[in-house]
Scaffold this active site. Structure first.
Site, PDB file in Angstrom:
ATOM      1  N   HIS A  93       0.856  -1.199   0.000  1.00 18.28           N
ATOM      2  CA  HIS A  93       0.000   0.000   0.000  1.00 18.28           C
ATOM      3  C   HIS A  93       0.884   1.238   0.000  1.00 18.28           C
ATOM      4  O   HIS A  93       1.877   1.282   0.728  1.00 18.28           O
ATOM      5  CB  HIS A  93      -0.828   0.069   1.289  1.00 18.28           C
ATOM      6  CG  HIS A  93      -2.032  -0.790   1.269  1.00 18.28           C
ATOM      7  ND1 HIS A  93      -3.237  -0.383   1.754  1.00 18.28           N
ATOM      8  CD2 HIS A  93      -2.215  -2.048   0.825  1.00 18.28           C
ATOM      9  CE1 HIS A  93      -4.114  -1.358   1.612  1.00 18.28           C
ATOM     10  NE2 HIS A  93      -3.515  -2.381   1.055  1.00 18.28           N
ATOM     11  N   TYR A 224      -9.333   6.775   6.997  1.00 19.52           N
ATOM     12  CA  TYR A 224      -9.574   7.338   8.329  1.00 19.52           C
ATOM     13  C   TYR A 224     -10.672   8.389   8.183  1.00 19.52           C
ATOM     14  O   TYR A 224     -10.460   9.401   7.499  1.00 19.52           O
ATOM     15  CB  TYR A 224      -8.331   8.047   8.866  1.00 19.52           C
ATOM     16  CG  TYR A 224      -7.087   7.194   8.982  1.00 19.52           C
ATOM     17  CD1 TYR A 224      -6.842   6.420  10.110  1.00 19.52           C
ATOM     18  CD2 TYR A 224      -6.123   7.196   7.963  1.00 19.52           C
ATOM     19  CE1 TYR A 224      -5.686   5.653  10.224  1.00 19.52           C
ATOM     20  CE2 TYR A 224      -4.968   6.436   8.069  1.00 19.52           C
ATOM     21  CZ  TYR A 224      -4.757   5.673   9.199  1.00 19.52           C
ATOM     22  OH  TYR A 224      -3.606   4.930   9.296  1.00 19.52           O
ATOM     23  N   PRO A 316      -3.437   1.307  18.595  1.00 19.67           N
ATOM     24  CA  PRO A 316      -3.386   0.784  17.216  1.00 19.67           C
ATOM     25  C   PRO A 316      -3.346   1.872  16.142  1.00 19.67           C
ATOM     26  O   PRO A 316      -3.135   1.578  14.969  1.00 19.67           O
ATOM     27  CB  PRO A 316      -4.667  -0.048  17.097  1.00 19.67           C
ATOM     28  CG  PRO A 316      -5.513   0.284  18.250  1.00 19.67           C
ATOM     29  CD  PRO A 316      -4.675   0.956  19.297  1.00 19.67           C
ATOM     30  N   LYS A 320       1.540   0.377  14.556  1.00 19.63           N
ATOM     31  CA  LYS A 320       2.974   0.232  14.829  1.00 19.63           C
ATOM     32  C   LYS A 320       3.349  -0.950  15.740  1.00 19.63           C
ATOM     33  O   LYS A 320       4.525  -1.294  15.846  1.00 19.63           O
ATOM     34  CB  LYS A 320       3.504   1.515  15.496  1.00 19.63           C
ATOM     35  CG  LYS A 320       3.387   2.756  14.632  1.00 19.63           C
ATOM     36  CD  LYS A 320       4.224   2.641  13.401  1.00 19.63           C
ATOM     37  CE  LYS A 320       4.297   3.919  12.610  1.00 19.63           C
ATOM     38  NZ  LYS A 320       4.951   3.754  11.322  1.00 19.63           N
ATOM     39  N   TYR A 413       4.983   7.545   9.093  1.00 21.51           N
ATOM     40  CA  TYR A 413       3.933   6.562   8.825  1.00 21.51           C
ATOM     41  C   TYR A 413       4.526   5.249   8.297  1.00 21.51           C
ATOM     42  O   TYR A 413       4.114   4.172   8.715  1.00 21.51           O
ATOM     43  CB  TYR A 413       2.969   7.183   7.809  1.00 21.51           C
ATOM     44  CG  TYR A 413       1.642   6.500   7.680  1.00 21.51           C
ATOM     45  CD1 TYR A 413       0.809   6.304   8.776  1.00 21.51           C
ATOM     46  CD2 TYR A 413       1.178   6.059   6.432  1.00 21.51           C
ATOM     47  CE1 TYR A 413      -0.428   5.692   8.639  1.00 21.51           C
ATOM     48  CE2 TYR A 413      -0.055   5.458   6.297  1.00 21.51           C
ATOM     49  CZ  TYR A 413      -0.850   5.271   7.403  1.00 21.51           C
ATOM     50  OH  TYR A 413      -2.069   4.666   7.265  1.00 21.51           O
TER      51      TYR A 413
END
Ligand code: APR
Length: 419
Positions: A93, A224, A316, A320, A413
């Site tokens: 991704h 999100y 979460p 990570k 990220y």
């Protein structure tokens, strides 16, 4: 060796405990990602180790949890020959999407940070690692919970495990080192005297209803959604399964969420104009997670070294947890291997100091992201909610423009760990 030790039961009767004894160089508690990676790395170097695991093999191999693997961890797995499953079934991704007030903000983090995430569910990682470790002659004692750690400051500490055969049989494993990879509820962390370590923790006052649905993901990316009713997330897992999250009070219970309520709330929070309703399917998991973070310092005491969730947990948000666990085990394996090759404990002594900066940077990123995607972290008073919602919008607009803000996000990220 079996020794029979007399003991008294509560009703005063004499009974016997059979104590079986064995020894190894490193006893690893826990067959999660942290324990298995450590076992595989030590095994590669011919260093004797035994993994003891509280649960059965079936249980650990089917436990659905995290699913995002950072590109540095993928490289690390490839370098060490652990990546066959991921290479066959994992999906890379490079884009994530935020949704806010009817707008979509696509962030091509893979382009900006020159790296990607791989979606490969944690239970597949665990299945692959167990199979590999056992096929190479490794020993995992399933259904053997460690119940006591003794002599942590001595040269030969001992792990006592109870046995699945009988409550009157114990197994004692004498070793040089103990690796506490037994997760947040394991025995390792609590075996460190309270005055020898400090626990840093944060409760965010937020819950997430974690949902696994038997539906293919409609998006090949994480979404999100920052909605006035609370956060909602959509995260692809496999071609048949999608992970969803819904923000809820931390003391909420899954029983308050009927399947209909879940789908209605997901549709309301996730959709933007033009979207069709989500395809419904069976919900195979619903549980409430309490958003909290914990770090223990130092991550070691005497001959005991903690790795993964045993030493720290992270919300979460940002996906990570499994990545940090694997990075810990890589560092710990290097230190242990260095010791056996050179009879030098320098790297072992530095283990905590080496790992903590990475762990704290990752905690800082997760904290930042929590504030981005929830509107209730600092205050849930209405007058402040409107203000902080505008701040969230400003952050999303900055993220969308290529520049140092977006680069910093993208690098955080995809992760910092460089094996
Ligand atoms: N004795 C032996 N094993 C134990 C004991 C014990 N007393 N207590 C717990 N365990 C086992 C658990 O059953 C579990 O299989 O330790 C293992 C710890 O594995 P994880 O919880 O997966 O922790 P870790 O390997 O650090 O991986 C962290 O897991 O929770 C997720 O999101 C988290 O992705 C992160 C990853």
């Amino acid at each position: 060796m079996i020794a029979s030790l007399p003991f008294h039961t509560e009703d005063g009767e004499h009974n016997h405990i059979d104590v079986k004894r064995t020894s190894t160089k490193v006893t690893i508690l826990g067959a999660g990602p942290a324990g298995l990676v450590l076992g595989l790395l030590l095994q590669k170097e011919g260093i004797d180790c035994i993994i003891v695991e509280r649960q059965s093999r079936d249980y650990v191999e089917s436990r659905a949890r995290a699913g995002f693997i950072e590109h540095h961890i993928v490289k690390f797995m490839r370098k060490n020959g652990f990546s066959d499953g991921l290479d066959n079934k994992g999906v890379p991704h490079t884009i994530c999407e935020f949704r806010h007030n009817g707008h979509s903000y696509e962030i091509p983090y893979g382009e900006v940070a020159s790296g990607s995430h791989w979606v490969y569910p944690q239970q597949f990682v665990v299945q692959d690692f167990i199979q590999l470790f056992i096929s190479r002659g490794g020993q995992i004692l399933f259904s053997h919970p460690a119940v006591e750690l003794k002599g942590l400051e001595s040269s030969r500490p001992v792990v006592t495990c109870s046995s699945p055969i009988s409550t009157n049989t114990l197994l004692e494993i004498e070793c040089d080192y103990i690796a506490g990879c037994d997760g947040f509820h394991g025995i390792s962390r609590s075996s460190i005297p309270q005055n020898k370590a400090k626990i840093f923790s944060k409760q965010y006052g937020i819950g997430w209803l974690a949902i696994l649905a038997e539906v293919p993901s409609t998006m090949e990316r994480i979404v999100y959604a920052l909605h006035e009713s609370g956060f909602a997330g959509q995260m692809p897992r496999t071609s048949e399964i999608t992970r969803f999250y819904l923000e809820c009070p931390p003391n909420d219970t899954a029983s308050n969420w009927s399947d209909d309520r879940v789908w209605e709330e997901l549709n309301k929070r996730l959709s933007i104009e033009g979207d069709e309703n989500l395809v419904r399917g069976p919900l195979i998991e619903k549980r409430v997670l309490n958003m909290r973070s914990v770090v223990m310092e130092p991550m070691q005491f005497g001959k005991l070294f903690l790795a993964g969730d045993a030493a720290h947990i992270i919300t979460p948000v940002g996906a990570k947890g499994m990545n940090l666990a694997i990075a810990d085990s890589d560092a710990l394996a290097k230190a242990i291997i260095h010791y056996y090759h050179n009879r030098d404990e320098t790297l072992l002594n530095q283990y905590s100091t080496m790992r903590l900066p990475h762990i704290w940077k990752t905690q800082e990123f997760s904290d930042w992201m929590i504030r981005l995607i929830h509107n209730t972290v600092d205050s849930n008073e209405n007058k402040y909610l409107a203000f902080s919602d505008r701040l969230r919008q400003a952050r999303l607009e900055r993220l969308q423009k290529n520049g140092s803000y977006a680069t910093l996000f993208a690098e955080d990220y995809v992760g910092y760990f460089k094996p």
